[in-house]
Scaffold this active site. Structure first.
Site, PDB file in Angstrom:
ATOM      1  N   THR A   1       0.840  -1.192   0.000  1.00  0.00           N
ATOM      2  CA  THR A   1       0.000   0.000   0.000  1.00  0.00           C
ATOM      3  C   THR A   1       0.878   1.247   0.000  1.00  0.00           C
ATOM      4  OG1 THR A   1      -0.212   0.215   2.416  1.00  0.00           O
ATOM      5  CG2 THR A   1      -1.758  -1.265   1.291  1.00  0.00           C
ATOM      6  N   GLY A   2       0.370   2.290  -0.636  1.00  0.00           N
ATOM      7  CA  GLY A   2       1.130   3.537  -0.727  1.00  0.00           C
ATOM      8  C   GLY A   2       2.419   3.366  -1.494  1.00  0.00           C
ATOM      9  N   SER A   3       2.376   2.626  -2.602  1.00  0.00           N
ATOM     10  CA  SER A   3       3.609   2.311  -3.340  1.00  0.00           C
ATOM     11  C   SER A   3       3.738   3.052  -4.656  1.00  0.00           C
ATOM     12  CB  SER A   3       3.701   0.803  -3.590  1.00  0.00           C
ATOM     13  OG  SER A   3       2.510   0.296  -4.164  1.00  0.00           O
TER      14      SER A   3
ATOM     15  N   SER B   1       4.803   6.010  -4.811  1.00  0.00           N
ATOM     16  CA  SER B   1       5.914   6.946  -4.628  1.00  0.00           C
ATOM     17  C   SER B   1       6.643   6.582  -3.344  1.00  0.00           C
ATOM     18  CB  SER B   1       5.418   8.401  -4.552  1.00  0.00           C
ATOM     19  OG  SER B   1       4.601   8.587  -3.410  1.00  0.00           O
ATOM     20  N   GLY B   2       7.780   7.214  -3.125  1.00  0.00           N
ATOM     21  CA  GLY B   2       8.476   7.161  -1.854  1.00  0.00           C
ATOM     22  C   GLY B   2       8.913   5.787  -1.401  1.00  0.00           C
TER      23      GLY B   2
ATOM     24  N   GLY C   1       7.212   3.236  -0.213  1.00  0.00           N
ATOM     25  CA  GLY C   1       6.449   2.121  -0.760  1.00  0.00           C
ATOM     26  C   GLY C   1       6.912   1.732  -2.146  1.00  0.00           C
TER      27      GLY C   1
ATOM     28  N   TYR D   1       0.755  12.215  15.344  1.00  0.00           N
ATOM     29  CA  TYR D   1       1.455  11.341  14.399  1.00  0.00           C
ATOM     30  C   TYR D   1       2.273  10.292  15.151  1.00  0.00           C
ATOM     31  CZ  TYR D   1       4.810   9.799  10.884  1.00  0.00           C
ATOM     32  OH  TYR D   1       5.593   9.024  10.052  1.00  0.00           O
TER      33      TYR D   1
END
Length: 265
Positions: free
Chosen positions: A13-15, A17-18, A20, A155
């Protein structure tokens, strides 16, 4: 060295960019079929195409994991290609609000995006792993969940919750062949961090040359035993280890990739 994940299907998940993206690229390079997830279909497709161009296998799943509907869509698209062996829970948001700035709504918003989103994917992906008799669930946590600072308390708390839920899940998955672990990064360099460092350098007197700025920032803000920021690929390497056969006996653990920033046993 063969880590024996060739042919395994991995949803990161969240792959798009960055961090991930780095994880997905490394898993694909080691033979896994990866599902690139993001909220922006164009960006996710670009990453998947790049992996395929490099000889890997990649598809996409698009949706907002901060909603039940979005999680349903992502799970359905990911599972359409077959069972998922590896779930890397990485997607989330950050916030630099202080105790005086972060409202109750801010706390609820970030908890939903950073913690409930993880549980949404666990509930949708892990049951089918039980039928496989094997699986890997890896959560991206963070050092601030272990040793929080006074800034961005909401956070920090979400990172601690990720660590806690991962250990609880490991107990739940006892003797199923599925493991649940955390990879806990320290300060990882990326273009956004570099931009912040350059903008902050005059305030802290770190100089004007990027490498000098990065070194001074480490000394002043995140002192560690390596004297530098970490790289996304180094975090991805820790994830790869936990997906491998060499980590069969590792569950309920926190693997810190922080250069020794966290000073605890």
């Amino acid at each position: 060295m063969d880590v024996q994940i060739s042919g395994k299907r991995a949803l990161v998940t969240g792959s798009s960019s960055g961090l991930g993206e780095a994880i997905a690229r490394l898993l694909a390079a080691e033979g896994a079929s990866v599902i690139i997830h993001g909220r922006n279909a164009e960006r996710a497709n670009d990453i998947a195409q790049g992996i395929r161009a490099a000889g890997g296998d990649a598809t996409t799943a698009t949706g907002d994991l901060a909603t039940d509907e979005g999680a349903d869509t992502v799970a359905a698209e990911a599972l359409a290609g077959g069972p998922i062996d590896i779930l890397v829970n990485n997607a989330g948001i950050t916030s630099h609000a202080s105790w005086s700035d972060a409202t109750a709504d801010d706390w609820l918003h970030i908890y939903n995006a950073n913690v409930v989103s993880y549980t949404r994917m666990i509930r949708r992906i892990v049951p089918q792993m039980k039928a496989l008799g094997w699986g890997r669930v890896i959560h991206i946590g963070g050092g601030l969940g272990i040793q929080p600072m006074k800034e961005q308390p909401h956070y920090n708390a979400t990172l601690a919750a990720r660590h806690n839920l991962s250990a609880s899940l490991a107990r739940e998955l006892k003797e199923t062949g599925i493991t649940s672990n955390v990879v806990s990064p320290g300060a990882i360099i990326n273009p956004m961090v570099e931009e912040w460092l350059v903008n902050a350098a005059p305030k802290f007197g770190w100089g004007t040359e990027l490498e000098a700025i990065k070194y001074r920032a480490v000394q002043d803000l995140i002192p560690n035993d390596t004297g530098r920021f970490g790289l996304p690929e180094e975090v991805a390497g820790a994830v790869l280890y936990l997906t491998s056969r060499f980590a069969d006996y590792v569950s309920g653990a926190v693997l810190r990739v922080d250069g020794g920033t966290i000073r605890c046993l």
